[in-house]
Design an enzyme around this catalytic site. Structure first.
Site, short mmCIF file in Angstrom:
data_model
loop_
_atom_site.label_atom_id
_atom_site.label_comp_id
_atom_site.label_asym_id
_atom_site.label_seq_id
_atom_site.Cartn_x
_atom_site.Cartn_y
_atom_site.Cartn_z
N ASP A 144 1.01 -0.95 0.09
CA ASP A 144 0.10 -0.02 -0.02
C ASP A 144 0.88 1.08 0.17
O ASP A 144 1.67 1.59 0.95
CB ASP A 144 -0.75 0.16 1.29
CG ASP A 144 -2.08 0.69 1.26
OD1 ASP A 144 -2.29 1.51 0.34
OD2 ASP A 144 -3.08 0.23 1.86
N ASP A 246 -2.75 4.76 -2.39
CA ASP A 246 -3.87 5.18 -1.35
C ASP A 246 -4.18 6.68 -1.65
O ASP A 246 -3.10 7.51 -1.98
CB ASP A 246 -3.07 5.43 -0.12
CG ASP A 246 -3.94 5.87 1.16
OD1 ASP A 246 -4.99 5.12 1.61
OD2 ASP A 246 -3.84 6.86 1.47
N GLU A 303 -6.53 4.03 -5.65
CA GLU A 303 -7.85 4.35 -4.75
C GLU A 303 -8.27 5.51 -5.31
O GLU A 303 -7.82 6.85 -4.99
CB GLU A 303 -7.44 4.67 -3.24
CG GLU A 303 -8.86 4.63 -2.32
CD GLU A 303 -8.52 5.01 -1.04
OE1 GLU A 303 -9.49 4.94 -0.16
OE2 GLU A 303 -7.51 5.60 -0.66
N HIS A 379 -11.02 -2.12 4.20
CA HIS A 379 -10.96 -1.75 5.49
C HIS A 379 -11.59 -0.24 6.09
O HIS A 379 -11.55 0.03 7.23
CB HIS A 379 -9.29 -1.65 5.90
CG HIS A 379 -8.69 -0.51 4.97
ND1 HIS A 379 -8.24 -0.58 3.73
CD2 HIS A 379 -8.42 0.79 5.51
CE1 HIS A 379 -7.81 0.36 3.40
NE2 HIS A 379 -7.65 1.40 4.33
N ASP A 380 -11.99 0.40 4.80
CA ASP A 380 -12.63 1.56 5.17
C ASP A 380 -14.19 1.38 5.24
O ASP A 380 -14.72 2.61 5.37
CB ASP A 380 -12.22 2.58 4.08
CG ASP A 380 -10.99 2.86 4.26
OD1 ASP A 380 -10.25 3.07 5.30
OD2 ASP A 380 -10.22 3.51 3.36
C1 GLC Z 1 -7.32 5.90 2.53
C2 GLC Z 1 -7.19 4.76 3.35
C3 GLC Z 1 -7.69 5.15 4.60
C4 GLC Z 1 -6.80 6.23 5.31
C5 GLC Z 1 -6.74 7.24 4.29
C6 GLC Z 1 -5.51 8.22 4.58
O1 GLC Z 1 -8.59 6.31 2.23
O2 GLC Z 1 -7.94 3.50 2.68
O3 GLC Z 1 -7.76 4.02 5.56
O4 GLC Z 1 -7.35 6.63 6.24
O5 GLC Z 1 -6.62 6.98 3.00
O6 GLC Z 1 -4.60 7.72 4.52
#
Ligand code: GLC
Length: 605
Positions: A144, A246, A303, A379-380
């Site tokens: 990641d 990310d 993402e 995980h979010d």
């Molecule tokens: C992304 C991750 C999340 C994190 C955010 C800040 O959205 O998936 O878990 O809190 O970025 O890095």
């Protein structure tokens, strides 16, 4: 049902701080079809598939997967000890949430050192061993890369924040205060409050899209971009199989920082609407692609919050900046405003289907020739059974229904740990029981906006990220076999029955259904390389579609409702039942939450 499925498969097999203090085993033989297989509108052959298109990816929330040393935190050696679980699910790529050195303000998404492993997760030697041991099972590790921001404890930031005049002074996004000393703009960070934090030593503010402990990097600076490419290349050299990028749609900021129209009582505007997918971002991402990815066989998945299906041609495929992007249209289907978990909206199954179909159609156009990362959880996100199925839906049937969608859409399925066991959301009685900072901030925001404690907690029960992060349940022993110590987050109460051991022993479990589907993908290649076509779009209960290549056509029908549902049998007229979650499955009717796959042979092999 187990016996019938086994029989069908057998037959087929036979025939086929302080700074600011300063501031599954694939046992079914693969029926290979080599000619004129089509996907999207383009003829494709199996050889055209890259390794990551013909596999299953699995997200491990490192902190919660398996603890090997009793400190209550999952770790790398724990992952190594459970690789067999992933192998039998047919996993070929493990996405590891960040396990670099981090103060853990956002559970690792605040990286202090990209070149070292956080001691709570192990050492670099452990990581090397994981890459090697997984490799022996044909599983590759996906790192990641959190490149929009670092931790405020990263040396880069410590130096940048120390004065206006240092070698990294321009590595982060700094701006002067307004005349009255207040923050440069009225942007609200994702996790609540202003997205600017004042730094005494510079007399300036820095931008943070997320927590104040996560300062945004300045991608305008070529030295920053080079430093980030160096990080990625370091991991490529270690032999990882790819990267999840990310929060990547936020890396480019607008040329001018301007106020936006406030969208809530706090007078602020969500930063997403001000900075997501800003023009010019693609130049940076192309540079990254050519510097890091050219000449390798790794894959990238971005993402991509803020990228919609119309943007996809620039984001995926041969000319796109990534191999795949996670889009979020469907996860927010019930949430018009990300910052407000209390205001939900009603949605219908056709709405849900439209989002997948639009992405699928755009991605597969011949001129894009892209690929989709199919996911329902990460995980979010809340657990998908709680998120997308009617209240009261049976966990086992619901888990199988959603698993069927996940594993039979066109694209690489991304499973979230625990999804294969049929996890549902946790509903802890008090906000103090929750760990995630964003969850706590959403709760606070709701109270400030005038919602009652009960309403705010209901929002938390629906959307808290902790639901996806509770420890993995391996067996029915204390702490579900996750740790011999005290787990960092409570194990969910249902672990005595919902765990890997007991689900392996139960032929009708969600886990065994996932394993069957994974085996089915290996034997019925149209589920991997076939084109996708939606059926019965307006049907409010059934999500149905075709996956078809030159030799076979699978028809997938999933009842999303807790009532039975009927369908026009002409779509399965020449097809045989391949698999169903219901051992009394009937052509033309689906039991509540039933998922079924029919198959029509077009060309006998
Ligand atoms: C992304 C991750 C999340 C994190 C955010 C800040 O959205 O998936 O878990 O809190 O970025 O890095």
């Amino acid at each position: 049902m187990k016996h019938r499925t086994t029989a069908i498969l057998t037959t087929l097999a036979l025939t086929l701080s302080p700074i600011l203090g300063a501031c599954g085993s694939l046992s079914v033989p693969v029926a290979e079809s080599r000619s004129d297989i089509s996907t999207g509108d383009r003829p494709m052959t199996n050889e055209d598939l890259k390794w990551w298109q013909d596999t299953i990816a699995y997200e491990i929330y490192v902190k919660s997967f398996k603890d090997s040393d009793g400190d209550g935190y999952g770790d790398i050696n724990g992952i190594i000890s459970e690789l067999d679980h992933l192998k039998r699910l047919g996993v070929g790529a493990i996405w590891l949430t960040p396990c670099y050195v981090s103060p853990q303000a956002d559970n690792g998404y605040d990286i202090a050192d990209y070149y070292n492993i956080d001691p709570s997760y192990g050492t670099m030697e452990d990581m090397d061993r994981l890459i090697e041991e997984a490799g022996k099972l044909n599983i590759r590790i996906i790192m990641d890369l959190v490149f929009n921001h670092t931790s405020d404890q990263n040396e880069w930031f410590l130096e940048s924040a120390s004065s206006k005049d240092n070698s990294k002074s321009d590595w982060y996004v700094w701006a002067d205060p307004r005349e009255d000393g207040s923050a440069p703009t009225n942007w609200r960070s994702f996790f609540g409050g202003s997205s600017w934090e004042y730094c005494e030593s510079r007399g300036q503010y820095y931008l943070h899209t997320f927590l104040k402990e996560q300062p945004d990097l300045n991608w305008e600076n070529p030295e920053v971009r080079k430093a980030l490419c160096d990080v990625a290349n370091f991991w490529v050299k270690k032999g990882v199989g790819g990267f999840r990028m990310d929060a990547i749609t936020y890396i480019k900021k607008p040329a001018e920082f301007k106020d936006g129209t406030p969208d809530a009582g706090d007078g602020l505007v969500g930063i997403h609407s001000m900075t997501a997918n800003t023009a010019g971002i693609l130049d940076y991402l192309n540079e990254f692609k050519h510097t890091v990815q050219d000449g390798t066989d790794i894959f990238t998945v971005g993402e991509a919050n803020g990228v919609s299906s119309k943007d996809l041609p620039d984001w995926v495929g041969e000319n796109g900046v990534f191999d795949m992007v996670f889009e979020f249209g469907f996860v927010d289907i019930d949430l018009p405003d990300e910052s407000n978990w209390c205001a939900t909206r009603a949605w219908t199954l056709p709405d849900f289907k439209s989002i997948f179909t639009a992405s699928e159609k755009t991605t597969s156009q011949p001129e894009i020739n892209g690929w989709y990362p199919m996911f329902l959880e990460n995980h979010d996100q809340p657990r998908s059974i709680s998120h997308f199925l009617p209240e009261g839906a049976d966990r086992v049937s619901g888990g199988k229904a959603l698993g069927t969608l996940l594993l039979t859409m066109r694209g690489t399925p991304f499973l979230m740990e625990g999804e294969e066991l049929g996890y549902v959301n946790v509903s802890w009685p008090s906000i103090d029981d929750y760990n995630d900072i964003s969850t706590k901030n959403h709760y606070k925001f709701a109270i400030e906006e005038g919602y009652s404690e009960e309403e705010a907690l209901a929002g938390v029960h629906r959307f808290a990220r902790d639901s996806a992060r509770t420890p993995m349940q391996w067996d029915s022993s204390e702490n579900a076999g996750f740790t011999e110590g005290k787990p960092w987050l409570p194990v969910y109460d249902d672990y005595k029955t919902v765990n890997v051991d007991s689900e392996m022993a139960d032929p009708d479990s969600v886990l065994n259904w996932y394993i069957k589907l994974s085996e089915l993908r290996s034997a019925h290649r149209e589920l991997v390389d076939g084109r996708y076509e939606e059926l019965f779009h307006d049907d409010e209960k059934i999500f149905a579609y075709i996956r078809e290549n030159a030799s076979r056509k699978a028809i997938v029908l999933i009842n999303f409702s807790t009532e039975s549902a009927s369908f026009d049998t002409s779509v399965v007229e020449n097809a045989e039942l391949l698999i169903s979650t219901n051992d009394k499955s009937q052509k033309g009717t689906l039991a509540p939450l039933e998922a079924v796959i029919y198959e029509e042979v077009i060309v006998s092999l």
